[in-house]
Design a protein around this motif. Structure first.
Motif, PDB file in Angstrom:
ATOM      1  N   SER A 284       0.837  -1.210   0.000  1.00  0.00           N
ATOM      2  CA  SER A 284       0.000   0.000   0.000  1.00  0.00           C
ATOM      3  C   SER A 284       0.864   1.249   0.000  1.00  0.00           C
ATOM      4  CB  SER A 284      -0.937   0.003   1.217  1.00  0.00           C
ATOM      5  OG  SER A 284      -0.194  -0.008   2.430  1.00  0.00           O
ATOM      6  N   GLU A 285       1.983   1.221   0.747  1.00  0.00           N
ATOM      7  CA  GLU A 285       2.872   2.381   0.762  1.00  0.00           C
ATOM      8  C   GLU A 285       3.518   2.595  -0.597  1.00  0.00           C
ATOM      9  OE1 GLU A 285       4.395   2.432   5.402  1.00  0.00           O
ATOM     10  OE2 GLU A 285       5.315   1.059   3.977  1.00  0.00           O
ATOM     11  N   LEU A 286       3.919   1.473  -1.231  1.00  0.00           N
ATOM     12  CA  LEU A 286       4.526   1.599  -2.552  1.00  0.00           C
ATOM     13  C   LEU A 286       3.538   2.136  -3.572  1.00  0.00           C
ATOM     14  CD1 LEU A 286       6.593  -1.708  -2.663  1.00  0.00           C
ATOM     15  CD2 LEU A 286       7.466   0.616  -2.459  1.00  0.00           C
ATOM     16  N   ARG A 287       2.259   1.710  -3.465  1.00  0.00           N
ATOM     17  CA  ARG A 287       1.247   2.234  -4.395  1.00  0.00           C
ATOM     18  C   ARG A 287       1.041   3.732  -4.203  1.00  0.00           C
ATOM     19  NH1 ARG A 287      -2.203  -2.772  -4.001  1.00  0.00           N
ATOM     20  NH2 ARG A 287      -2.003  -3.801  -6.034  1.00  0.00           N
ATOM     21  N   ASN A 288       1.051   4.178  -2.930  1.00  0.00           N
ATOM     22  CA  ASN A 288       0.864   5.596  -2.659  1.00  0.00           C
ATOM     23  C   ASN A 288       2.013   6.422  -3.238  1.00  0.00           C
ATOM     24  OD1 ASN A 288      -1.538   5.206  -1.274  1.00  0.00           O
ATOM     25  ND2 ASN A 288      -0.535   5.030   0.721  1.00  0.00           N
ATOM     26  N   GLU A 289       3.243   5.859  -3.157  1.00  0.00           N
ATOM     27  CA  GLU A 289       4.421   6.582  -3.619  1.00  0.00           C
ATOM     28  C   GLU A 289       4.608   6.482  -5.140  1.00  0.00           C
ATOM     29  OE1 GLU A 289       6.841   5.591   0.530  1.00  0.00           O
ATOM     30  OE2 GLU A 289       7.655   4.970  -1.404  1.00  0.00           O
ATOM     31  N   HIS A 290       3.992   5.451  -5.760  1.00  0.00           N
ATOM     32  CA  HIS A 290       4.151   5.248  -7.205  1.00  0.00           C
ATOM     33  C   HIS A 290       2.790   4.968  -7.840  1.00  0.00           C
ATOM     34  CE1 HIS A 290       8.544   4.913  -6.621  1.00  0.00           C
ATOM     35  NE2 HIS A 290       8.210   4.283  -5.515  1.00  0.00           N
ATOM     36  N   PRO A 291       1.899   5.973  -7.845  1.00  0.00           N
ATOM     37  CA  PRO A 291       0.527   5.752  -8.340  1.00  0.00           C
ATOM     38  C   PRO A 291       0.501   5.254  -9.779  1.00  0.00           C
ATOM     39  CG  PRO A 291       1.026   8.096  -8.164  1.00  0.00           C
ATOM     40  CD  PRO A 291       2.138   7.375  -7.490  1.00  0.00           C
ATOM     41  N   GLY A 292      -0.319   4.201 -10.007  1.00  0.00           N
ATOM     42  CA  GLY A 292      -0.521   3.700 -11.354  1.00  0.00           C
ATOM     43  C   GLY A 292       0.557   2.781 -11.875  1.00  0.00           C
ATOM     44  N   GLU A 293       1.613   2.508 -11.064  1.00  0.00           N
ATOM     45  CA  GLU A 293       2.722   1.710 -11.565  1.00  0.00           C
ATOM     46  C   GLU A 293       2.617   0.224 -11.200  1.00  0.00           C
ATOM     47  OE1 GLU A 293       5.948   5.373 -11.208  1.00  0.00           O
ATOM     48  OE2 GLU A 293       6.479   3.376 -10.524  1.00  0.00           O
ATOM     49  N   ILE A 294       1.795  -0.133 -10.211  1.00  0.00           N
ATOM     50  CA  ILE A 294       1.691  -1.524  -9.752  1.00  0.00           C
ATOM     51  C   ILE A 294       0.266  -2.013 -10.010  1.00  0.00           C
ATOM     52  CG2 ILE A 294       1.971  -3.092  -7.800  1.00  0.00           C
ATOM     53  CD1 ILE A 294       3.811  -0.976  -6.523  1.00  0.00           C
ATOM     54  N   CYS A 295       0.137  -3.203 -10.617  1.00  0.00           N
ATOM     55  CA  CYS A 295      -1.180  -3.725 -10.971  1.00  0.00           C
ATOM     56  C   CYS A 295      -2.006  -4.043  -9.721  1.00  0.00           C
ATOM     57  CB  CYS A 295      -1.034  -4.984 -11.827  1.00  0.00           C
ATOM     58  SG  CYS A 295      -0.082  -6.299 -11.036  1.00  0.00           S
ATOM     59  N   PRO A 296      -3.333  -4.175  -9.860  1.00  0.00           N
ATOM     60  CA  PRO A 296      -4.204  -4.406  -8.692  1.00  0.00           C
ATOM     61  C   PRO A 296      -3.908  -5.709  -7.954  1.00  0.00           C
ATOM     62  CG  PRO A 296      -5.486  -3.632 -10.556  1.00  0.00           C
ATOM     63  CD  PRO A 296      -4.124  -3.915 -11.091  1.00  0.00           C
ATOM     64  N   LYS A 297      -3.572  -6.780  -8.695  1.00  0.00           N
ATOM     65  CA  LYS A 297      -3.348  -8.090  -8.063  1.00  0.00           C
ATOM     66  C   LYS A 297      -2.052  -8.701  -8.570  1.00  0.00           C
ATOM     67  CE  LYS A 297      -8.278  -9.110  -7.427  1.00  0.00           C
ATOM     68  NZ  LYS A 297      -9.373 -10.092  -7.681  1.00  0.00           N
ATOM     69  N   PRO A 298      -0.906  -8.310  -7.980  1.00  0.00           N
ATOM     70  CA  PRO A 298       0.379  -8.875  -8.413  1.00  0.00           C
ATOM     71  C   PRO A 298       0.393 -10.395  -8.194  1.00  0.00           C
ATOM     72  CG  PRO A 298       0.694  -6.941  -7.042  1.00  0.00           C
ATOM     73  CD  PRO A 298      -0.748  -7.305  -6.937  1.00  0.00           C
ATOM     74  N   SER A 299       0.991 -11.138  -9.155  1.00  0.00           N
ATOM     75  CA  SER A 299       1.066 -12.594  -9.039  1.00  0.00           C
ATOM     76  C   SER A 299       2.372 -13.065  -8.445  1.00  0.00           C
ATOM     77  CB  SER A 299       0.880 -13.234 -10.421  1.00  0.00           C
ATOM     78  OG  SER A 299       1.891 -12.767 -11.312  1.00  0.00           O
ATOM     79  N   ASP A 300       3.367 -12.184  -8.331  1.00  0.00           N
ATOM     80  CA  ASP A 300       4.644 -12.587  -7.751  1.00  0.00           C
ATOM     81  C   ASP A 300       5.393 -11.326  -7.343  1.00  0.00           C
ATOM     82  OD1 ASP A 300       7.239 -14.989  -8.782  1.00  0.00           O
ATOM     83  OD2 ASP A 300       6.666 -14.147  -6.831  1.00  0.00           O
ATOM     84  N   ILE A 301       6.490 -11.511  -6.602  1.00  0.00           N
ATOM     85  CA  ILE A 301       7.330 -10.390  -6.175  1.00  0.00           C
ATOM     86  C   ILE A 301       8.783 -10.803  -6.300  1.00  0.00           C
ATOM     87  CG2 ILE A 301       7.231 -11.105  -3.744  1.00  0.00           C
ATOM     88  CD1 ILE A 301       7.468  -8.145  -2.990  1.00  0.00           C
ATOM     89  N   GLU A 302       9.619  -9.903  -6.736  1.00  0.00           N
ATOM     90  CA  GLU A 302      11.053 -10.139  -6.837  1.00  0.00           C
ATOM     91  C   GLU A 302      11.768  -8.910  -6.321  1.00  0.00           C
ATOM     92  OE1 GLU A 302      14.476 -11.211 -10.203  1.00  0.00           O
ATOM     93  OE2 GLU A 302      12.389 -10.914 -10.772  1.00  0.00           O
ATOM     94  N   TYR A 303      12.840  -9.104  -5.575  1.00  0.00           N
ATOM     95  CA  TYR A 303      13.580  -7.962  -5.075  1.00  0.00           C
ATOM     96  C   TYR A 303      15.046  -8.312  -4.976  1.00  0.00           C
ATOM     97  CZ  TYR A 303      12.640 -10.552  -0.709  1.00  0.00           C
ATOM     98  OH  TYR A 303      12.518 -11.518   0.239  1.00  0.00           O
ATOM     99  N   GLU A 304      15.895  -7.263  -4.967  1.00  0.00           N
ATOM    100  CA  GLU A 304      17.331  -7.465  -4.885  1.00  0.00           C
ATOM    101  C   GLU A 304      17.968  -6.270  -4.201  1.00  0.00           C
ATOM    102  OE1 GLU A 304      18.334  -7.816  -9.026  1.00  0.00           O
ATOM    103  OE2 GLU A 304      18.800  -5.674  -9.178  1.00  0.00           O
TER     104      GLU A 304
END
Length: 317
Positions: A284-304
């Motif tokens: 939710s914080e990432l969506r607030n900081e990056h509006p419109g960039e993350i889909c409603p229902k992500p199917s996976d997550i990757e980070y590094e």
């Protein structure tokens, strides 16, 4: 005296004075020169954040503060009000006229012409075409000096065909005494400070939009307070003392990381990698900081990590 007939005080220091306004008379409850009303009746003429207000008695030009009358409002950000009921003996207020001091900045100096030919023509439209984006739409004042000596044009004794903040400056040789030619002149313009703030924001946005292909690319960091545009490579950054502004370094890293992630996203269909604050990171914080960039229902997550290690390689839990 009608509205706007008073002489306008030239820009001095960091402010310019608007024209004079007189929208009300003391009939009824009093004289109400409210800033919001003045703005509606004179769109675009009064800046967003006036620094001062001057009020005079209409006709006599006596300062309102010297009349002995009582005012319920005397504010550069709200306007002026004199109520009849507040005056001694119940007498009516005088009729008042007001103006506002607005903050400005000065452009750089321009000298596009010389007095050869018919004279020195520093026309604003020509200056704008030759220097796109540098001069505001509504200059409030113009300053003209003799090139080299910096003598104010108004002190030279020469005759000018045009001397206007909204049109520019012209000195014609044929207008001078005894057929003499004009001096060479240099000009600059006073602009509302709101335009300066918008220009700084636009330059800052350009930095964030820059894209680079490798770590050796140089990154320009815009500093809105000192207006510097120094160029540093990442290698040069690493050799600088630890007192360096960390916000500059973060912009460096974010620009390069975002560029790498754009390439990955183009190949895999993933969203861009987002550089997270170390103390945040919920969806939710990432969506607030990056509006419109993350889909409603992500199917996976990757980070590094910033160095490119995956979560497994880093060994963190």
């Amino acid at each position: 005296m009608e509205d706007g007939e008073y002489s306008i005080k030239p820009a001095s220091g960091q402010v310019y004075w608007t024209k004079w306004y007189n929208r009300d008379s003391p009939g009824g409850t009093g004289d109400w020169e409210i800033l919001n009303h003045l703005r509606k009746e004179n769109p675009g003429e009064i800046c967003e954040n006036p620094q001062n207000i001057e009020v005079v008695a209409t006709g006599t030009l006596t300062s309102a503060l010297s009349t002995g009358e009582i005012f319920s409002l005397y504010s550069p950000t709200e306007g002026f009000v004199c109520r009849n009921k507040d005056q001694k003996g119940g007498g009516p207020c005088r009729d008042y006229t007001v103006r506002f001091a607005c903050p400005i900045y000065w452009t750089k100096w321009y000298n596009r012409d010389s007095p050869g030919g018919t004279g020195d023509w520093e026309i604003l439209n020509h200056l704008r075409k030759e220097n796109p984006g540098e001069i505001c739409e509504n200059p409030q004042n113009i300053e003209v000096v003799a090139t080299g000596t910096l003598t104010p044009a108004l002190n030279t004794g020469e005759i000018f065909f045009l001397y206007s903040p909204t049109e520019g400056f012209v000195c014609r040789n044929k207008d001078q005494k005894c057929g003499g030619s004009c001096r060479d002149y240099t000009v600059r313009f006073a602009c509302p400070s709101e335009d300066a703030a918008a220009q700084v924001e636009a330059e800052a946005a350009q930095v964030e939009d820059m894209e680079y292909d490798s770590e050796s690319d140089k990154v320009s960091i815009a500093d809105s307070q000192t207006s510097r545009g120094d160029l540093y490579t990442l290698e040069e950054k690493s050799k600088m003392p630890l007192s360096i502004d960390l916000s500059d370094l973060q912009v460096n890293l974010q620009i390069q990381l975002n560029q790498q992630m754009k390439k990955i996203a183009g190949q895999t269909g993933l969203t861009e990698m987002i550089l997270m604050d170390l103390e945040s990171g919920t969806l939710s914080e990432l969506r607030n900081e990056h509006p419109g960039e993350i889909c409603p229902k992500p199917s996976d997550i990757e980070y590094e990590t910033l160095s490119g290690l995956t979560a497994d390689e880093a060994g963190d839990v």
